[in-house]
Design an enzyme around this catalytic site. Structure first.
Site, mmCIF file in Angstrom:
data_model
loop_
_atom_site.group_PDB
_atom_site.id
_atom_site.type_symbol
_atom_site.label_atom_id
_atom_site.label_comp_id
_atom_site.label_asym_id
_atom_site.label_seq_id
_atom_site.Cartn_x
_atom_site.Cartn_y
_atom_site.Cartn_z
ATOM 1 N N GLU A 280 -17.973 1.001 23.412
ATOM 2 C CA GLU A 280 -18.997 1.178 22.260
ATOM 3 C C GLU A 280 -19.948 2.604 22.239
ATOM 4 O O GLU A 280 -20.288 2.731 21.433
ATOM 5 C CB GLU A 280 -19.798 -0.047 22.502
ATOM 6 C CG GLU A 280 -19.457 -1.417 22.080
ATOM 7 C CD GLU A 280 -20.309 -2.343 22.569
ATOM 8 O OE1 GLU A 280 -20.781 -2.611 23.518
ATOM 9 O OE2 GLU A 280 -20.570 -3.493 21.650
ATOM 10 N N TYR B 16 0.679 -1.291 -0.047
ATOM 11 C CA TYR B 16 0.036 0.020 0.029
ATOM 12 C C TYR B 16 1.002 1.310 0.069
ATOM 13 O O TYR B 16 1.751 1.275 0.669
ATOM 14 C CB TYR B 16 -0.951 -0.099 1.254
ATOM 15 C CG TYR B 16 -1.840 -1.201 1.543
ATOM 16 C CD1 TYR B 16 -2.288 -1.911 0.377
ATOM 17 C CD2 TYR B 16 -2.366 -1.601 2.678
ATOM 18 C CE1 TYR B 16 -3.119 -2.933 0.432
ATOM 19 C CE2 TYR B 16 -3.336 -2.495 2.974
ATOM 20 C CZ TYR B 16 -3.613 -3.267 1.634
ATOM 21 O OH TYR B 16 -4.486 -4.194 2.050
#
Ligand code: NI
Length: 396
Positions: free
Chosen positions: A374, A299
Site C-alpha cells: 500500500e 478489446y
C-alpha cells in the site's frame, strides 16, 4: 508546482489513501454494479470542488478539474470493478462478500486516481487546461470503457490525450514500468462447432465422427502460431474448452471448441481468424462434416503513443528518481479495455510495481491471495498528477 511539491503533497495524503483503498477492498463490486464505489468516488470529487458527472455508462463517474487558464484536456483513467472470485487473504480489510474480490487491483487504481485529484485540485489556479478524472465500470468484461466513450466521456471538454495505469506484481514496489508501442494484446474469443453424423460406437463406418475430426482441427490450429507466423512475433491461440459426447458407446453428432486468440497488432488480428477458417473448412470438408465458426473481436490491443509515454517517463523520474522508472522489454498477452481510449486519442498505459518480498507481497493478479504494497498508492497519485501537469505545460 514542481515534482518536489507534488511529492510532498502526496506524502500528506498517504494514510488517507490507504484507508480509502481498504474501504473499497472490503466492499468489492463486479462490473456495472459498482454503485457503492462510484458513490464514494463522486462524493470525494464533489468535496474537492470538481465538476462531477455520474452514471456515465451505467456506474461510471467523471470529475473535471478546470484550470484557471485555457489549454488542452488530459484524461486520467481508473477502473472500479472487481473479479468474481473468493478472497483467501487473512487481513482485517478482507472482502466482505464471498465470491467477489479485488484481485486485479482496481481498488488501488480507483484510490490513486482519487489521490491525484486530491493533489491537483490544490493547484487549480496554476493549471493551463483541464484534467478529467475518469472512473470506469466493468473492465473485466462488459466493456466499461467503450460504454463511457459512447456516452460522451471524451467530449465537453474534448479530450486530447489519455493516461492509465495498472498494479503490476512483476515490478518492485516504488517503481513504475513503461513500454513504447505494443503494450497489451487484443484478447479475442472464438467458438467452433463441428457437425458430423452420430451413431453406434461399434459402427464408426456408418457415422461421421466429429471427435476424430475435432482432434485434427485442434492439432492443425496449433500450426498457425508454430508454423505460419514469424517466430519473432508474439501470438497466442489457446483452445480452452473441447466438449462432445455423452456415452461410452455413442458417437456424438457434434463437438464444440471454445478458446482465445491474442495478438498485438491489427494485421495479425485479421490473419489469424482467416487462417483458422480455412483450416477448419478444409478438414471438415475432407471428412464430409459441416462446421460453424464464430469469431468475436473483443478489446483492441493497447498500443502506446511515444510522446505520451515520454511524459510518463519524465514525470516518473521526477517523482521516483531515475531508478524508479523501468522500461518493460516485452508486451503482455493479457487484454485491457483502456485500448478504447487509445484508439480515440494519443495515450499510454503504464504499470505500477507492487512486489515487496519483505512484506510477502508477490502473488500474481487474479490470485485469491493477491495483495499490494500500500505504500505505492500515494506515489502513483503523485506520478499521475505530475504527468497531467507536464502534459498541459508542454501543450500550451
Ligand atoms: Ni485489471
Amino acid at each position: 508546482m514542481n515534482g518536489k511539491i507534488i511529492k510532498e503533497k502526496s506524502e500528506q495524503i498517504k494514510n488517507e489513501l490507504i484507508s480509502i483503498r481498504r474501504d473499497i477492498h472490503s466492499h468489492p463490486e463486479s462490473g456495472l454494479k459498482e454503485n457503492r464505489t462510484s458513490a464514494l468516488v463522486a462524493k470525494k470529487l464533489e468535496e474537492l470542488g470538481l465538476d462531477v458527472q455520474k452514471n456515465i455508462g451505467v456506474t461510471g463517474v467523471i470529475g473535471t478539474l478546470k484550470g484557471k487558464y485555457p489549454g488542452k484536456t488530459i484524461l486520467l483513467r481508473a477502473d472500479m470493478d472487481c473479479l468474481e472470485m473468493t478472497e483467501l487473504n487473512d487481513i482485517p480489510y478482507k472482502s466482505k462478500t464471498d465470491g467477489l474480490m479485488h484481485a486485479c487491483g482496481h481498488d488501488a487504481h480507483t484510490t490513486w486516481l482519487l489521490g491525484s485529484a486530491m493533489i491537483l485540485s490544490q493547484f487549480k489556479d496554476e493549471i493551463n487546461g483541464n484534467i478529467k478524472f475518469l472512473f470506469q465500470p466493468a473492465e473485466e468484461g462488459l466493456g466499461g470503457a467503450e460504454r463511457m466513450i459512447k456516452a460522451g466521456a471524451l467530449e465537453n471538454p474534448k479530450v486530447d490525450a489519455a493516461i492509465g495505469a495498472h498494479v503490476w506484481p512483476q515490478v518492485e514496489a516504488g517503481k513504475i514500468g513503461i513500454k513504447y508501442d505494443s503494450m497489451m494484446a487484443a484478447p479475442d474469443l472464438f467458438k467452433i462447432t463441428i457437425y458430423g453424423k452420430g451413431g453406434h460406437g461399434a459402427e464408426p463406418h456408418n457415422t461421421i465422427d466429429p471427435i476424430s475430426i475435432g482432434c485434427q482441427v485442434y492439432m492443425s490450429l496449433q500450426t498457425i502460431v508454430s508454423r505460419k507466423i514469424n517466430p519473432t512475433e508474439p501470438a497466442v491461440l489457446s483452445i480452452t474448452m473441447f466438449n462432445g459426447g455423452s456415452a461410452h458407446n455413442v458417437i456424438p453428432d457434434k463437438v464444440e471448441m471454445v478458446g482465445t486468440v491474442r495478438s498485438l497488432n491489427n494485421e495479425m488480428r485479421e490473419y489469424i481468424p482467416k487462417t483458422m477458417d480455412s483450416i477448419i473448412n478444409g478438414i471438415t470438408k475432407a471428412h464430409g462434416a459441416k462446421y460453424e465458426f464464430e469469431y468475436t473481436p473483443y478489446y483492441p490491443p493497447v498500443i502506446n503513443d511515444s510522446d505520451i509515454t515520454n511524459i510518463v517517463k519524465e514525470a516518473g523520474i521526477e517523482i521516483l528518481g531515475t531508478e524508479g522508472v523501468v522500461e518493460l522489454s516485452k508486451p503482455t498477452m493479457g487484454g485491457e479495455d483502456f485500448s478504447y481510449f487509445g484508439q480515440a486519442v494519443p495515450s499510454t498505459f503504464f504499470v505500477v510495481g507492487t512486489r515487496n518480498l519483505e512484506k510477502g507481497i508477490d502473488k500474481s493478479l487474479h490470485n485469491p491471495y493477491f495483495n499490494i504494497d500500500e505504500d505505492i498508492l500515494h506515489k502513483a497519485s503523485a506520478v499521475l498528477a505530475q504527468c497531467a501537469i507536464k502534459y498541459l505545460k508542454n501543450n500550451t
